[in-house]
Write a protein that holds these residues in place. Structure first.
Motif, PDB file in Angstrom:
ATOM      1  N   GLY A 216      37.459  45.585  60.254  1.00 33.63           N
ATOM      2  CA  GLY A 216      37.463  43.965  59.902  1.00 33.63           C
ATOM      3  C   GLY A 216      36.974  44.056  58.139  1.00 33.63           C
ATOM      4  N   LEU A 217      36.242  44.908  57.248  1.00 28.97           N
ATOM      5  CA  LEU A 217      36.262  45.043  55.989  1.00 28.97           C
ATOM      6  C   LEU A 217      37.959  44.984  55.305  1.00 28.97           C
ATOM      7  N   GLY A 218      38.592  45.645  56.255  1.00 29.22           N
ATOM      8  CA  GLY A 218      40.210  45.754  54.959  1.00 29.22           C
ATOM      9  C   GLY A 218      40.529  44.358  55.650  1.00 29.22           C
ATOM     10  N   VAL A 219      40.738  43.824  56.645  1.00 31.48           N
ATOM     11  CA  VAL A 219      41.143  42.789  57.074  1.00 31.48           C
ATOM     12  C   VAL A 219      40.423  41.232  56.578  1.00 31.48           C
ATOM     13  N   GLY A 220      39.403  41.342  56.503  1.00 31.11           N
ATOM     14  CA  GLY A 220      38.737  40.244  55.331  1.00 31.11           C
ATOM     15  C   GLY A 220      39.260  40.743  54.106  1.00 31.11           C
ATOM     16  N   THR A 221      39.222  41.701  53.399  1.00 30.28           N
ATOM     17  CA  THR A 221      39.243  41.605  52.093  1.00 30.28           C
ATOM     18  C   THR A 221      40.671  41.285  52.360  1.00 30.28           C
ATOM     19  N   MET A 222      41.812  42.136  52.947  1.00 30.81           N
ATOM     20  CA  MET A 222      43.408  41.700  52.918  1.00 30.81           C
ATOM     21  C   MET A 222      43.383  40.095  52.959  1.00 30.81           C
ATOM     22  N   ALA A 223      42.982  39.572  53.720  1.00 31.26           N
ATOM     23  CA  ALA A 223      43.176  37.933  54.080  1.00 31.26           C
ATOM     24  C   ALA A 223      42.623  37.480  52.680  1.00 31.26           C
ATOM     25  N   ALA A 224      41.777  37.954  51.712  1.00 26.39           N
ATOM     26  CA  ALA A 224      41.277  37.324  50.616  1.00 26.39           C
ATOM     27  C   ALA A 224      42.049  37.147  49.626  1.00 26.39           C
ATOM     28  N   VAL A 225      43.114  38.547  49.702  1.00 24.04           N
ATOM     29  CA  VAL A 225      43.854  39.318  48.281  1.00 24.04           C
ATOM     30  C   VAL A 225      45.395  38.074  49.014  1.00 24.04           C
ATOM     31  N   ILE A 226      45.976  38.708  49.724  1.00 21.25           N
ATOM     32  CA  ILE A 226      47.039  38.002  50.317  1.00 21.25           C
ATOM     33  C   ILE A 226      47.135  36.449  49.700  1.00 21.25           C
ATOM     34  N   ASN A 227      46.061  35.587  50.152  1.00 19.38           N
ATOM     35  CA  ASN A 227      46.503  33.969  49.916  1.00 19.38           C
ATOM     36  C   ASN A 227      46.967  33.786  48.509  1.00 19.38           C
ATOM     37  N   PRO A 228      45.982  34.610  47.191  1.00 21.84           N
ATOM     38  CA  PRO A 228      46.192  34.133  46.185  1.00 21.84           C
ATOM     39  C   PRO A 228      47.752  34.610  45.646  1.00 21.84           C
ATOM     40  N   LEU A 229      48.197  35.905  46.302  1.00 19.63           N
ATOM     41  CA  LEU A 229      48.927  36.781  46.169  1.00 19.63           C
ATOM     42  C   LEU A 229      50.464  35.695  46.194  1.00 19.63           C
ATOM     43  N   ALA A 230      50.094  35.290  47.748  1.00 19.59           N
ATOM     44  CA  ALA A 230      51.664  34.389  47.593  1.00 19.59           C
ATOM     45  C   ALA A 230      51.454  33.321  47.199  1.00 19.59           C
ATOM     46  N   ALA A 231      50.431  32.723  46.414  1.00 23.84           N
ATOM     47  CA  ALA A 231      49.959  31.508  46.299  1.00 23.84           C
ATOM     48  C   ALA A 231      51.031  31.998  43.864  1.00 23.84           C
ATOM     49  N   GLU A 232      50.431  33.212  43.911  1.00 24.88           N
ATOM     50  CA  GLU A 232      50.686  33.881  43.152  1.00 24.88           C
ATOM     51  C   GLU A 232      52.407  34.249  42.662  1.00 24.88           C
ATOM     52  N   TYR A 233      53.060  34.635  43.602  1.00 22.81           N
ATOM     53  CA  TYR A 233      54.768  35.404  43.627  1.00 22.81           C
ATOM     54  C   TYR A 233      55.268  33.690  43.434  1.00 22.81           C
ATOM     55  N   ALA A 234      55.000  32.643  44.105  1.00 25.34           N
ATOM     56  CA  ALA A 234      56.029  31.327  44.054  1.00 25.34           C
ATOM     57  C   ALA A 234      56.004  31.000  43.182  1.00 25.34           C
ATOM     58  N   ASN A 235      57.339  29.799  43.089  1.00 28.81           N
ATOM     59  CA  ASN A 235      57.083  29.195  41.959  1.00 28.81           C
ATOM     60  C   ASN A 235      56.454  27.671  42.258  1.00 28.81           C
TER      61      ASN A 235
ATOM     62  N   ARG B 219      45.090  26.235  45.458  1.00 27.77           N
ATOM     63  CA  ARG B 219      45.258  25.296  44.609  1.00 27.77           C
ATOM     64  C   ARG B 219      43.641  24.893  44.514  1.00 27.77           C
ATOM     65  N   ASN B 220      43.179  25.393  45.279  1.00 23.51           N
ATOM     66  CA  ASN B 220      40.946  24.549  44.831  1.00 23.51           C
ATOM     67  C   ASN B 220      40.797  25.302  43.674  1.00 23.51           C
ATOM     68  N   PHE B 221      40.882  26.547  43.250  1.00 22.20           N
ATOM     69  CA  PHE B 221      40.658  27.448  42.693  1.00 22.20           C
ATOM     70  C   PHE B 221      41.002  27.989  41.710  1.00 22.20           C
ATOM     71  N   PRO B 222      40.545  28.202  40.332  1.00 20.49           N
ATOM     72  CA  PRO B 222      40.935  28.539  38.661  1.00 20.49           C
ATOM     73  C   PRO B 222      41.515  30.023  39.511  1.00 20.49           C
ATOM     74  N   PRO B 223      42.795  30.302  38.421  1.00 15.94           N
ATOM     75  CA  PRO B 223      43.127  31.473  39.076  1.00 15.94           C
ATOM     76  C   PRO B 223      42.052  32.862  38.824  1.00 15.94           C
ATOM     77  N   SER B 224      41.781  32.847  37.220  1.00 12.43           N
ATOM     78  CA  SER B 224      40.320  33.811  37.323  1.00 12.43           C
ATOM     79  C   SER B 224      39.286  33.440  38.629  1.00 12.43           C
ATOM     80  N   ALA B 225      39.510  32.865  39.519  1.00 19.73           N
ATOM     81  CA  ALA B 225      38.553  32.982  40.316  1.00 19.73           C
ATOM     82  C   ALA B 225      38.773  32.991  41.747  1.00 19.73           C
ATOM     83  N   ARG B 226      40.476  33.023  41.926  1.00 16.21           N
ATOM     84  CA  ARG B 226      41.140  32.400  43.037  1.00 16.21           C
ATOM     85  C   ARG B 226      40.775  33.511  44.315  1.00 16.21           C
ATOM     86  N   ALA B 227      40.997  34.332  44.260  1.00 13.49           N
ATOM     87  CA  ALA B 227      40.599  35.290  45.087  1.00 13.49           C
ATOM     88  C   ALA B 227      38.948  35.442  45.364  1.00 13.49           C
ATOM     89  N   SER B 228      38.318  35.268  44.415  1.00 13.93           N
ATOM     90  CA  SER B 228      36.565  34.975  44.995  1.00 13.93           C
ATOM     91  C   SER B 228      36.492  33.218  45.641  1.00 13.93           C
TER      92      SER B 228
END
Length: 442
Positions: A128-147, A376-385
């Motif tokens: 669960g620790l791994g899943v929770g961390t991954m969920a919070a990381v892959i969403n910013p990555l998806a937004a940041e890979y895309a145009n 889109r709701n959080f600034p890039p420097s705090a998006r994962a947090s």
């Protein structure tokens, strides 16, 4: 210019060019890899629910103990989202992603080798620790890979991996558990995790935000390498990179400018997960309680998952035409209405399956596109947090929803009343979405 472009209109030229350019093959394959990782989350999470009855018989542990095993994964997810996700705003996205994969691989492998209740609880907590961390990381990555044009649909597609993984988990469990035993299911999950670990280590690029977060003397070189991989000219000048204070992300979320948006997003996510997990958890029991078989209840649950993937895709493709906020409000509102309606329709099997399809399409469709709003709701420097905090708060809703529904049933309330009460949080979430201003950070 702000140090990580916390202002939507303060982007350096190379970043704006990246957002304006068509998506390169590397970006599209990166989104596909993140979708596979989200599917791995779904496989890891739902495998234990299919294996639980067999584990209980084999280890001679009762339902209360199995409940602790299931709760351990949810607790781990909440802790990972809340406390480990900020690492992605400090050390870049790839390092915490690798760490989360290692925890998931170790947790599922420990589950496969478990010999007692302690092993099961500990292994599910780590998973669960791994899943929770991954969920919070892959969403910013998806937004940041895309145009800019494809960001919302990219985030939605990645999150469709979770229900897809749940479907795969059910198919594998139905085949493997009778033939090879329940442990084989978790060995397969850990093996797939190792494949994803290799992909991240050897191929998956860091995002622009992740490179800037990590910092260091090689920042310009890393940024130009990323641009080259994505088919764009190496155009990062030294004066376009500014240092940032490390460990700033959490404090940024608590500033007067960001705190109201953080609280509003957390409230919306909590309310919606409260309704969503009530209906997802109780549909099988409501169907069997009406006199239908376990197999028929499983059919309805499967229909809910499949329609969730299809409905989520349909809502995501409506976003460019109708706008992200309108689509999410419509999906969340439809979810509340569908949950309330589930409580009053006749308990004939065809009707229940049809209602399960409607519930699945609207709830999962609403959730995957709600993640796009979060990105889109959080600034890039705090998006994962920020995303990690919101997801962590939502985990409490996912635990409270089924429990509150069970309490209302135990107090003697009928299906119609309980479903109406549990539909209210989703409708309240839609009302809050109407009132908040849509933010659009890069």
């Amino acid at each position: 210019m702000n140090d990580l472009s916390d202002s939507p209109d303060a982007l350096p030229g190379f970043w704006q060019a990246f957002l304006d350019a068509p998506m390169h093959r590397v970006q599209k394959l990166s989104i596909l890899a993140l979708t596979a990782m989200c599917a791995l989350d779904g496989l890891d999470l739902f495998a234990i629910t299919f294996a639980a009855p067999v584990i209980g018989r084999e280890m001679a542990i009762g339902k209360a103990a199995i409940g602790l095993v299931l709760a351990a994964a949810l607790a781990g997810m909440a802790l990972g989202s809340l406390f480990l996700s900020p690492l992605a705003d400090i050390y870049g996205r790839r390092r915490p992603l690798l760490f989360s994969l290692l925890m998931m691989i170790g947790g599922t492998l420990w589950t496969a080798l478990a010999g007692n209740l302690f092993d099961l609880i500990g292994s599910r907590l780590i998973t669960g620790l791994g899943v929770g961390t991954m969920a919070a990381v892959i969403n910013p990555l998806a937004a940041e890979y895309a145009n800019a044009k494809r960001r919302d649909i990219s985030v939605a597609i990645v999150n469709l991996g979770l229900p897809a993984g749940a479907i795969v988990s059910g198919i594998l469990a139905a085949w493997m558990i009778p033939l090879l035993g329940w442990r084989a299911l978790f060995l397969v999950a850990s093996g797939l995790g190792m494949v994803m670990l290799a992909i991240v280590l050897l191929w998956l690029p860091e995002s622009i935000v992740g490179i800037l977060s990590r910092g260091g003397p090689a920042t310009q070189t890393r940024l130009n390498h990323l641009l080259n991989r994505c088919g764009q000219p190496a155009s990062v000048a030294p004066d376009a990179i500014r240092p940032r204070a490390r460990r700033r992300s959490i404090r940024l979320l608590l500033t007067p400018a960001e705190l109201p948006a953080t609280v509003a997003a957390a409230a919306i996510f909590f309310l919606f997960t409260l309704s969503l997990y009530y209906i997802q958890s109780w549909v099988p029991s409501l169907i069997t309680g009406a006199g239908h078989t376990v197999s028929q209840a499983a059919l309805a649950a499967t229909a809910m998952s499949v329609s969730g993937v299809l409905g989520g895709s349909a809502f995501a493709f409506l976003v460019p035409r109708l706008g992200l906020k309108r689509v999410v409000i419509a999906a969340v509102t439809l979810s509340g209405l569908a949950i309330a309606l589930f409580g009053v329709v006749p308990m004939d099997l065809p009707v229940l399956v049809a209602m399960s399809v409607l519930v699945g399409a609207s709830t999962i469709g609403g959730m995957v596109n709600l993640y796009a709003i979060l990105s889109r709701n959080f600034p890039p420097s705090a998006r994962a947090s920020g995303i990690g905090f919101v997801i962590g708060v939502g985990r409490f809703g996912s635990a409270l929803g089924p429990a509150l529904g069970g309490l209302l049933f135990s107090l003697g309330h009928e299906r119609a009343m309980v479903s109406l009460v549990m539909a209210m949080p989703a409708l309240l979430a839609a009302a809050l979405l109407l009132r908040i201003r849509q933010r659009d950070y890069a």
